[in-house]
Structures are given as C-alpha cells and as structure tokens.
Design a protein around this motif. Structure first.
Motif, PDB file in Angstrom:
ATOM      1  N   MET A   1       0.830  -1.203   0.000  1.00 40.09           N
ATOM      2  CA  MET A   1       0.000   0.000   0.000  1.00 40.09           C
ATOM      3  C   MET A   1       0.866   1.257   0.000  1.00 40.09           C
ATOM      4  SD  MET A   1      -2.954  -1.316   2.599  1.00 40.09           S
ATOM      5  CE  MET A   1      -3.884   0.197   2.621  1.00 40.09           C
ATOM      6  N   ARG A   2       1.945   1.229   0.792  1.00 39.92           N
ATOM      7  CA  ARG A   2       2.856   2.377   0.827  1.00 39.92           C
ATOM      8  C   ARG A   2       3.484   2.598  -0.544  1.00 39.92           C
ATOM      9  NH1 ARG A   2       8.105   3.318   4.651  1.00 39.92           N
ATOM     10  NH2 ARG A   2       8.878   1.550   3.482  1.00 39.92           N
ATOM     11  N   LYS A   3       3.927   1.528  -1.197  1.00 42.37           N
ATOM     12  CA  LYS A   3       4.532   1.625  -2.533  1.00 42.37           C
ATOM     13  C   LYS A   3       3.515   2.130  -3.560  1.00 42.37           C
ATOM     14  CE  LYS A   3       7.161  -1.068  -5.956  1.00 42.37           C
ATOM     15  NZ  LYS A   3       6.754  -0.219  -7.033  1.00 42.37           N
TER      16      LYS A   3
ATOM     17  N   ASP B   1       4.520   5.482  -5.558  1.00 38.44           N
ATOM     18  CA  ASP B   1       4.723   5.429  -7.006  1.00 38.44           C
ATOM     19  C   ASP B   1       3.875   6.456  -7.753  1.00 38.44           C
ATOM     20  OD1 ASP B   1       6.517   3.396  -6.578  1.00 38.44           O
ATOM     21  OD2 ASP B   1       5.210   1.798  -7.344  1.00 38.44           O
ATOM     22  N   LYS B   2       2.744   6.843  -7.167  1.00 40.12           N
ATOM     23  CA  LYS B   2       1.840   7.795  -7.817  1.00 40.12           C
ATOM     24  C   LYS B   2       2.028   9.220  -7.317  1.00 40.12           C
ATOM     25  CE  LYS B   2      -1.535   4.204  -8.535  1.00 40.12           C
ATOM     26  NZ  LYS B   2      -2.678   3.535  -7.979  1.00 40.12           N
ATOM     27  N   ASN B   3       2.864   9.387  -6.321  1.00 36.53           N
ATOM     28  CA  ASN B   3       3.038  10.702  -5.680  1.00 36.53           C
ATOM     29  C   ASN B   3       4.509  10.962  -5.398  1.00 36.53           C
ATOM     30  OD1 ASN B   3       0.101  11.581  -5.003  1.00 36.53           O
ATOM     31  ND2 ASN B   3       0.218   9.430  -4.424  1.00 36.53           N
TER      32      ASN B   3
ATOM     33  N   ASP C   1       6.635  13.349  -5.812  1.00 34.98           N
ATOM     34  CA  ASP C   1       7.106  14.617  -5.263  1.00 34.98           C
ATOM     35  C   ASP C   1       6.279  15.093  -4.074  1.00 34.98           C
ATOM     36  OD1 ASP C   1       9.064  14.723  -7.248  1.00 34.98           O
ATOM     37  OD2 ASP C   1       7.736  15.752  -8.645  1.00 34.98           O
ATOM     38  N   LYS C   2       5.502  14.222  -3.486  1.00 33.76           N
ATOM     39  CA  LYS C   2       4.608  14.615  -2.391  1.00 33.76           C
ATOM     40  C   LYS C   2       5.114  14.095  -1.052  1.00 33.76           C
ATOM     41  CE  LYS C   2       1.604  16.440  -5.196  1.00 33.76           C
ATOM     42  NZ  LYS C   2       1.448  17.848  -5.301  1.00 33.76           N
ATOM     43  N   THR C   3       4.539  14.610   0.008  1.00 34.82           N
ATOM     44  CA  THR C   3       4.825  14.124   1.344  1.00 34.82           C
ATOM     45  C   THR C   3       4.434  12.657   1.429  1.00 34.82           C
ATOM     46  OG1 THR C   3       4.407  16.322   2.253  1.00 34.82           O
ATOM     47  CG2 THR C   3       4.296  14.482   3.798  1.00 34.82           C
ATOM     48  N   LYS C   4       5.303  11.854   2.000  1.00 32.40           N
ATOM     49  CA  LYS C   4       5.056  10.414   2.105  1.00 32.40           C
ATOM     50  C   LYS C   4       4.460  10.029   3.458  1.00 32.40           C
ATOM     51  CE  LYS C   4       7.216   9.828  -1.822  1.00 32.40           C
ATOM     52  NZ  LYS C   4       6.718  10.802  -2.741  1.00 32.40           N
ATOM     53  N   ALA C   5       4.799  10.784   4.475  1.00 36.67           N
ATOM     54  CA  ALA C   5       4.326  10.503   5.827  1.00 36.67           C
ATOM     55  C   ALA C   5       4.471  11.753   6.669  1.00 36.67           C
ATOM     56  CB  ALA C   5       5.145   9.369   6.448  1.00 36.67           C
ATOM     57  N   VAL C   6       3.764  11.783   7.771  1.00 34.77           N
ATOM     58  CA  VAL C   6       3.937  12.828   8.773  1.00 34.77           C
ATOM     59  C   VAL C   6       4.090  12.098  10.098  1.00 34.77           C
ATOM     60  CG1 VAL C   6       2.959  14.865   9.881  1.00 34.77           C
ATOM     61  CG2 VAL C   6       2.539  14.454   7.441  1.00 34.77           C
ATOM     62  N   ILE C   7       5.180  12.370  10.800  1.00 36.89           N
ATOM     63  CA  ILE C   7       5.514  11.634  12.008  1.00 36.89           C
ATOM     64  C   ILE C   7       5.106  12.446  13.234  1.00 36.89           C
ATOM     65  CG2 ILE C   7       7.416  10.604  13.309  1.00 36.89           C
ATOM     66  CD1 ILE C   7       8.878  10.497  10.490  1.00 36.89           C
ATOM     67  N   PHE C   8       4.338  11.807  14.133  1.00 37.29           N
ATOM     68  CA  PHE C   8       3.904  12.425  15.380  1.00 37.29           C
ATOM     69  C   PHE C   8       4.434  11.601  16.551  1.00 37.29           C
ATOM     70  CE2 PHE C   8       0.672  13.560  12.281  1.00 37.29           C
ATOM     71  CZ  PHE C   8       0.506  14.917  12.504  1.00 37.29           C
TER      72      PHE C   8
END
Length: 97
Positions: free
Chosen positions: A19-21, A25-27, A29-36
C-alpha cells in the motif's frame, strides 16, 4: 463493534509495504508521511469528549502536504480544541526501513 463505529484491523508487513509503494509510485514529489510522537495522540485522547480520532489531509500555502489528527465526539463532530499539526514531514524526516 457498534454499527457505524470505525475500527481497524492489523495488516501484514507485506500489505503495508504494498500500500505504501502504491501511494509513493503515484506521488513521487509529495509528502510520504507525517511523524507524530505519542504525546500528540495522548493529548487528543485525554479530552473526555474524544470518542474517535480522524486524521485529515491538509496543505500549507506553499502546497506542501500535512496530516492533522483531531478528536471526534460520539456523534463524529470535530473537537477543534484537540486539533494537532506539528508532525515532522517525510521527506525530509523519513524513518529508516
């Protein structure tokens, strides 16, 4: 589980990575995650009115993306006093795999 109450189920490492891949693969240049940190979710859950947590997607004025966790009450109304957004974006703060 109550009808219409959200839940989750654990997923395997393989399903997580697939799911992450798919997203990455479709994004490219976008943010991949936000860590809290866990304190973020503790603050939301410490509000006695919090029944659920929603994680909204958001964008800054420069079009970079973020995630905004917020508590919801039992009717799914947003508890704005619990809204958070001080996570670390990935990239550049990506965890190692």
């Amino acid at each position: 589980m109550e009808k219409n109450k959200p839940g989750s189920k654990p997923i395997s490492k393989d399903e997580f990575e697939k799911m992450r891949k798919n997203y990455h693969d479709k994004n490219l240049d976008k943010t991949k995650a936000v860590i809290f940190d866990k304190e973020t979710f503790k603050r939301i859950l410490d509000n006695p009115a919090t029944d659920k947590i929603a994680i909204y997607m958001g964008a800054y004025d420069d079009d970079s993306h973020t995630l905004m966790p917020v508590g919801l009450d039992e009717t799914s109304a947003i508890l704005y006093s619990t809204a958070e957004n001080k996570g670390q974006p990935c990239p550049p703060n990506c965890p190692t795999t």
